[in-house]
Design an enzyme around this catalytic site. Structure first.
Site, PDB file in Angstrom:
ATOM      1  N   LYS A 182       0.819  -1.394  -0.099  1.00 31.29           N
ATOM      2  CA  LYS A 182      -0.093   0.026  -0.024  1.00 31.29           C
ATOM      3  C   LYS A 182       0.777   1.298  -0.108  1.00 31.29           C
ATOM      4  CE  LYS A 182      -4.196  -1.723   0.001  1.00 31.29           C
ATOM      5  NZ  LYS A 182      -3.861  -3.148  -0.394  1.00 31.29           N
TER       6      LYS A 182
HETATM    7  C1  PLP Z   1      -9.608  -2.854  -1.570  1.00 37.15           C
HETATM    8  C2  PLP Z   1      -9.133  -3.340  -0.269  1.00 37.15           C
HETATM    9  N1  PLP Z   1      -9.719  -3.754   0.957  1.00 37.15           N
HETATM   10  C3  PLP Z   1      -9.136  -4.458   2.265  1.00 37.15           C
HETATM   11  C4  PLP Z   1      -8.032  -4.959   1.686  1.00 37.15           C
HETATM   12  C5  PLP Z   1      -7.517  -5.822   2.889  1.00 37.15           C
HETATM   13  O1  PLP Z   1      -6.241  -5.363   3.592  1.00 37.15           O
HETATM   14  P1  PLP Z   1      -4.971  -6.261   4.084  1.00 37.15           P
HETATM   15  O2  PLP Z   1      -4.267  -6.870   2.882  1.00 37.15           O
HETATM   16  O3  PLP Z   1      -4.231  -5.378   5.052  1.00 37.15           O
HETATM   17  O4  PLP Z   1      -5.821  -7.270   4.929  1.00 37.15           O
HETATM   18  C6  PLP Z   1      -7.202  -4.676   0.806  1.00 37.15           C
HETATM   19  C7  PLP Z   1      -5.902  -5.403   0.444  1.00 37.15           C
HETATM   20  O5  PLP Z   1      -5.397  -5.394  -0.520  1.00 37.15           O
HETATM   21  C8  PLP Z   1      -7.873  -4.145  -0.599  1.00 37.15           C
HETATM   22  O6  PLP Z   1      -7.189  -3.925  -1.755  1.00 37.15           O
END
Ligand code: PLP
Length: 370
Positions: A182
């Protein structure tokens, strides 16, 4: 050397910060997590930010503490990260998949409205590629009109704004991810932003195994007793990870400018290619996260293979959730058509101008090679 799709922008400063935490011998959630939360709250424009261990944990925690529970339905765009649906299921509810708008690849509020039933409890509006969900206001209005929750997944748009409003305060709660790729990474991490004091308290307890007071506060007060007052999960963001995030925030402005410049560069270099269209979106108010393009004439997979042979890794964001084995069943024709065209080109801070040139040259070569 091969060019990856995404790559974290971390270096010596992050390594120094981690080393200092290791030397302190307090690795878990503590004062650095608190400092990270306050800095985040200032940036996303909310009274509270509660840091957690991932974006998926943020969604799960937000849904549960907002009151989503067994028997409820949550409307979720299918064309997003599978963690969105997993979080709904973890909360005991059922995800009901809806379409996205082909232009923005974000939730189609009219389609979401058609999927509301007496069991619907929430709608999840998800940002995409760095741009805040185009219909976030329509989703909030829809939710208000049906007495539903509007949960905002801002994982892709940390540091972006919509109509002059920062990303954090547009829904009932906004969830962020600080996973490895990210725009702001903690290694792994996430957060929930809210203006609601009581919700923030519930979130703090939920991410700490249902124990209202964290170990850092107990140590500061010299107390050893603790007690879980409710059900919760081990979703704390450790100081070890918060330290990385704090360093990342120091360079937020310059890295946002870099991403904007990269995306403008791609748009300029590929804007005239027949058969390829870059995702639109206001670069000036956003912190671009992905460089997404649409490929026409069913040639998407062919392009990805062409790039691979040139040492360039392209990705696809995302495989629609309703096409994945654990969630299969629905049929969403718009989403399936959008998905078949999407490609994410290499996009990260350390991408050099020469790398971009290599990608552009390869993409142009593909479309010239009819
Ligand atoms: C749109 C979206 N929501 C939620 C998440 C979840 O995040 P995490 O990977 O930190 O669990 C991601 C991760 O890529 C995402 O792209």
């Amino acid at each position: 050397m091969a060019i990856p799709t995404l790559r974290p922008a971390v270096g010596a400063d992050e390594a120094d910060a981690v080393r200092r935490v290791l030397e302190s011998r307090w690795l878990g959630m503590g004062n650095l997590t608190q400092e990270f939360e306050s800095r985040l709250a200032g940036l996303v424009g909310t009274r509270h930010v509660v840091a957690v261990s991932s974006g998926t944990a943020a969604l799960h925690a937000a849904l549960v503490t907002l009151g989503v529970s067994a028997g409820d339905e949550v409307v979720v765009p299918s064309l997003t990260f599978v963690g969105c649906a997993q979080a709904v299921v973890a909360a005991g509810a059922t995800p009901v998949f809806c379409e996205v708008r082909p232009e923005s690849v974000t939730i189609d509020a009219e389609d979401a409205a058609r999927r509301i039933t007496p069991r619907t409890r929430a709608i999840l509006a998800v940002d995409y590629a760095g741009f805040i969900c185009e219909e976030i206001d329509a989703v909030v209005e829809l939710a208000r009109g049906h007495d539903l929750l509007a949960v905002h997944d801002g994982a892709h748009a940390f540091g972006s704004a919509s109509k002059g409003r920062p990303v954090g305060s547009l829904g009932d709660a906004t969830c962020f991810s600080f996973d490895p790729v990210k725009n702001v990474t903690c290694g792994e991490g996430g957060a929930v932003a809210t203006d609601d004091d009581e919700l923030a308290e519930r979130l703090r307890t939920f991410r700490n195994l249902g124990i209202p007071e964290g170990a850092w506060a107990r140590r500061a007060a010299g107390r050893w007793e603790y007690g879980a007052s409710e059900i919760g999960f081990r979703y704390m963001l450790p100081d070890l990870n918060a330290a990385i995030g704090l360093v990342q925030l120091d360079s937020l402005d310059e890295r946002r400018e870099r991403k904007r410049a990269l995306l403008r560069g791609y748009r300029q270099a590929l804007g005239d290619v027949q058969g390829l269209e870059l995702l639109p979106g206001d670069v000036d108010s956003s912190f671009p996260f992905l460089c997404v393009a649409r490929v026409e004439d069913g040639r998407r997979d062919e392009l990805i293979e062409w790039l691979r042979l040139d040492g360039i890794a392209a990705g696809v964001h995302f495989v629609p959730i309703h096409l994945q084995p654990a969630f299969a069943g629905a049929s969403l024709s718009v989403t399936e058509d959008v998905y078949a065209r999407l490609v994410s080109l290499p996009f990260y801070d350390e991408l050099t101008d020469a790398d971009v040139e290599r990608v552009v040259h390869s993409v142009r070569g593909f479309f010239a090679n009819e």
